[in-house]
Scaffold this motif. Structure first.
Motif, mmCIF file in Angstrom:
data_model
loop_
_atom_site.group_PDB
_atom_site.id
_atom_site.type_symbol
_atom_site.label_atom_id
_atom_site.label_comp_id
_atom_site.label_asym_id
_atom_site.label_seq_id
_atom_site.Cartn_x
_atom_site.Cartn_y
_atom_site.Cartn_z
ATOM 1 N N PRO A 103 70.032 85.255 39.455
ATOM 2 C CA PRO A 103 70.363 83.744 40.117
ATOM 3 C C PRO A 103 68.978 83.179 40.106
ATOM 4 C CG PRO A 103 70.278 85.428 41.838
ATOM 5 C CD PRO A 103 70.153 86.283 40.818
ATOM 6 N N CYS A 104 69.311 81.907 39.984
ATOM 7 C CA CYS A 104 67.742 81.055 40.130
ATOM 8 C C CYS A 104 67.776 80.676 41.556
ATOM 9 C CB CYS A 104 68.116 79.702 39.195
ATOM 10 S SG CYS A 104 68.197 79.755 37.383
ATOM 11 N N LYS A 105 66.295 80.472 41.842
ATOM 12 C CA LYS A 105 66.170 80.171 43.073
ATOM 13 C C LYS A 105 66.183 78.692 43.422
ATOM 14 C CE LYS A 105 61.824 80.114 46.209
ATOM 15 N NZ LYS A 105 60.604 80.181 46.106
ATOM 16 N N TYR A 106 66.850 78.621 45.042
ATOM 17 C CA TYR A 106 67.121 77.323 45.302
ATOM 18 C C TYR A 106 66.605 77.039 46.666
ATOM 19 C CZ TYR A 106 70.436 76.789 41.543
ATOM 20 O OH TYR A 106 71.021 76.947 40.185
ATOM 21 N N GLN A 107 66.252 75.774 46.962
ATOM 22 C CA GLN A 107 65.533 75.489 48.065
ATOM 23 C C GLN A 107 66.368 74.119 48.575
ATOM 24 O OE1 GLN A 107 61.290 75.012 47.952
ATOM 25 N NE2 GLN A 107 61.106 77.302 48.090
ATOM 26 N N PRO A 108 66.885 73.824 49.914
ATOM 27 C CA PRO A 108 67.331 72.689 50.431
ATOM 28 C C PRO A 108 66.160 71.550 50.480
ATOM 29 C CG PRO A 108 67.864 74.522 51.610
ATOM 30 C CD PRO A 108 66.816 75.044 50.821
ATOM 31 N N ALA A 109 66.780 70.351 49.900
ATOM 32 C CA ALA A 109 65.638 69.289 49.963
ATOM 33 C C ALA A 109 66.042 68.136 50.510
ATOM 34 C CB ALA A 109 65.144 69.370 48.576
ATOM 35 N N GLY A 110 66.956 68.218 51.344
ATOM 36 C CA GLY A 110 67.613 66.860 52.198
ATOM 37 C C GLY A 110 68.844 66.072 51.398
ATOM 38 N N GLU A 111 69.092 65.032 52.073
ATOM 39 C CA GLU A 111 70.455 64.216 51.618
ATOM 40 C C GLU A 111 69.868 63.140 50.670
ATOM 41 O OE1 GLU A 111 72.788 63.205 54.716
ATOM 42 O OE2 GLU A 111 73.559 65.088 55.140
ATOM 43 N N TYR A 112 71.103 62.629 50.105
ATOM 44 C CA TYR A 112 70.700 61.606 49.027
ATOM 45 C C TYR A 112 72.068 60.824 48.755
ATOM 46 C CZ TYR A 112 69.138 59.314 44.702
ATOM 47 O OH TYR A 112 68.790 58.356 43.662
ATOM 48 N N SER A 113 71.796 59.499 48.639
ATOM 49 C CA SER A 113 73.028 58.747 48.523
ATOM 50 C C SER A 113 72.746 57.707 47.442
ATOM 51 C CB SER A 113 73.127 57.806 49.811
ATOM 52 O OG SER A 113 73.533 58.821 50.857
ATOM 53 N N TYR A 114 73.918 57.163 46.658
ATOM 54 C CA TYR A 114 73.788 56.239 45.641
ATOM 55 C C TYR A 114 75.059 55.681 45.501
ATOM 56 C CZ TYR A 114 76.249 59.631 42.543
ATOM 57 O OH TYR A 114 77.068 60.421 41.975
ATOM 58 N N VAL A 115 75.069 54.480 45.078
ATOM 59 C CA VAL A 115 76.428 53.939 44.909
ATOM 60 C C VAL A 115 76.770 53.731 43.394
ATOM 61 C CG1 VAL A 115 77.339 51.291 44.986
ATOM 62 C CG2 VAL A 115 75.458 52.087 46.611
ATOM 63 N N GLU A 116 78.200 54.134 43.320
ATOM 64 C CA GLU A 116 78.847 54.134 41.982
ATOM 65 C C GLU A 116 80.179 53.561 42.073
ATOM 66 O OE1 GLU A 116 78.799 57.668 38.784
ATOM 67 O OE2 GLU A 116 80.238 58.157 40.721
ATOM 68 N N ASN A 117 80.370 52.435 41.251
ATOM 69 C CA ASN A 117 81.640 51.756 41.131
ATOM 70 C C ASN A 117 81.884 50.944 42.337
ATOM 71 O OD1 ASN A 117 82.025 52.678 38.389
ATOM 72 N ND2 ASN A 117 82.867 54.396 39.040
ATOM 73 N N GLY A 118 80.789 50.557 43.203
ATOM 74 C CA GLY A 118 80.938 49.997 44.497
ATOM 75 C C GLY A 118 81.117 50.949 45.492
ATOM 76 N N GLU A 119 80.977 52.116 45.203
ATOM 77 C CA GLU A 119 81.312 53.047 46.517
ATOM 78 C C GLU A 119 79.811 54.076 46.790
ATOM 79 O OE1 GLU A 119 84.824 55.324 46.050
ATOM 80 O OE2 GLU A 119 86.070 53.712 45.844
ATOM 81 N N LYS A 120 79.811 54.293 47.941
ATOM 82 C CA LYS A 120 78.720 55.074 48.270
ATOM 83 C C LYS A 120 79.009 56.336 48.219
ATOM 84 C CE LYS A 120 75.421 55.787 52.133
ATOM 85 N NZ LYS A 120 74.963 55.717 53.446
ATOM 86 N N VAL A 121 78.144 57.136 47.375
ATOM 87 C CA VAL A 121 78.083 58.687 47.243
ATOM 88 C C VAL A 121 77.067 59.336 47.868
ATOM 89 C CG1 VAL A 121 78.427 60.579 45.599
ATOM 90 C CG2 VAL A 121 79.529 58.349 44.866
#
Length: 214
Positions: A103-121
């Protein structure tokens, strides 16, 4: 005199045009990012420069962000990150990439939001560490917004082919769904964002200009 000046101008224009074509064909080429499959690394509206020289001196490696001809329609260009090399066995289990059983190593890095087709993801960011062929790792961000594509079969990558995945892992149409990319289909490695346009705000993203692509 006017005729001589016109001829000189035409010569200068022809030379500039030939040089531009040579640069575009062999050295560097610009591309526009039309989709969110590489968020957060690349955003819709980013304009990037692609280095077409590096791969004359070394092979593509895991972690490289590359532009390539889409195998199902070679007139279309895609941009993704290389996660698997020729001969690799790659599998995604619970959203984590396994390469040759590890498995590759992973580290949490917070949250992220963006708008796609007028909706927040909104999703969660992680640092992913991909092992490089010549040693070391490539640390980069990925975004998780769901579970699509989180569990796959074991992909055995043929000789001369590469496995690609988008950094927006649950919103990327990539090798998990359509297969691998031949070496000859890879155009080059993405190097720099030279301009970025926010289509939602109708404004340039000045903070992204001249940013290196990681």
């Amino acid at each position: 005199m006017d005729r001589e000046k016109l001829i000189e101008n035409l010569k200068s224009f022809a030379i500039a045009l030939v040089l531009a074509l040579i640069i575009r064909t062999f050295i560097v080429q610009s591309f526009h990012i039309p989709s969110g499959s590489m968020i957060p690394t690349l955003l819709v509206g980013d304009f990037i420069l692609v280095d077409k020289v590096t791969y004359h001196f070394r092979n593509p490696d895991r972690g490289d962000v590359v532009v390539f001809h889409f195998p199902l329609n070679e007139d279309v260009y895609y941009i993704k990150r290389i996660v698997g090399l020729p001969g690799d066995k790659v599998q995604v289990i619970d959203g984590k990439v396994y390469i040759n059983g590890k498995p590759c190593k992973y580290q949490p890095a917070g949250e992220y939001s963006y708008v796609e087709n007028g909706e927040k993801v909104t999703g969660k960011l992680y640092y992913e560490f991909l092992p490089r062929k010549e040693g070391g790792v490539k640390k980069h961000l990925i975004l998780k917004t769901g579970t699509r594509g989180d569990n796959t079969q074991v992909f055995v990558i043929p000789k001369g082919e590469y496995m690609m995945m988008g950094d927006n892992r649950n919103n990327s149409y990539d090798s998990r769904f359509w297969g691998f990319v031949k070496r000859k289909e890879i155009v080059g490695i993405a190097r720099i964002i030279f301009f970025s346009w926010d289509g939602n705000k109708h404004l340039p993203r000045f903070n992204r200009m001249f940013k290196l692509v990681n």
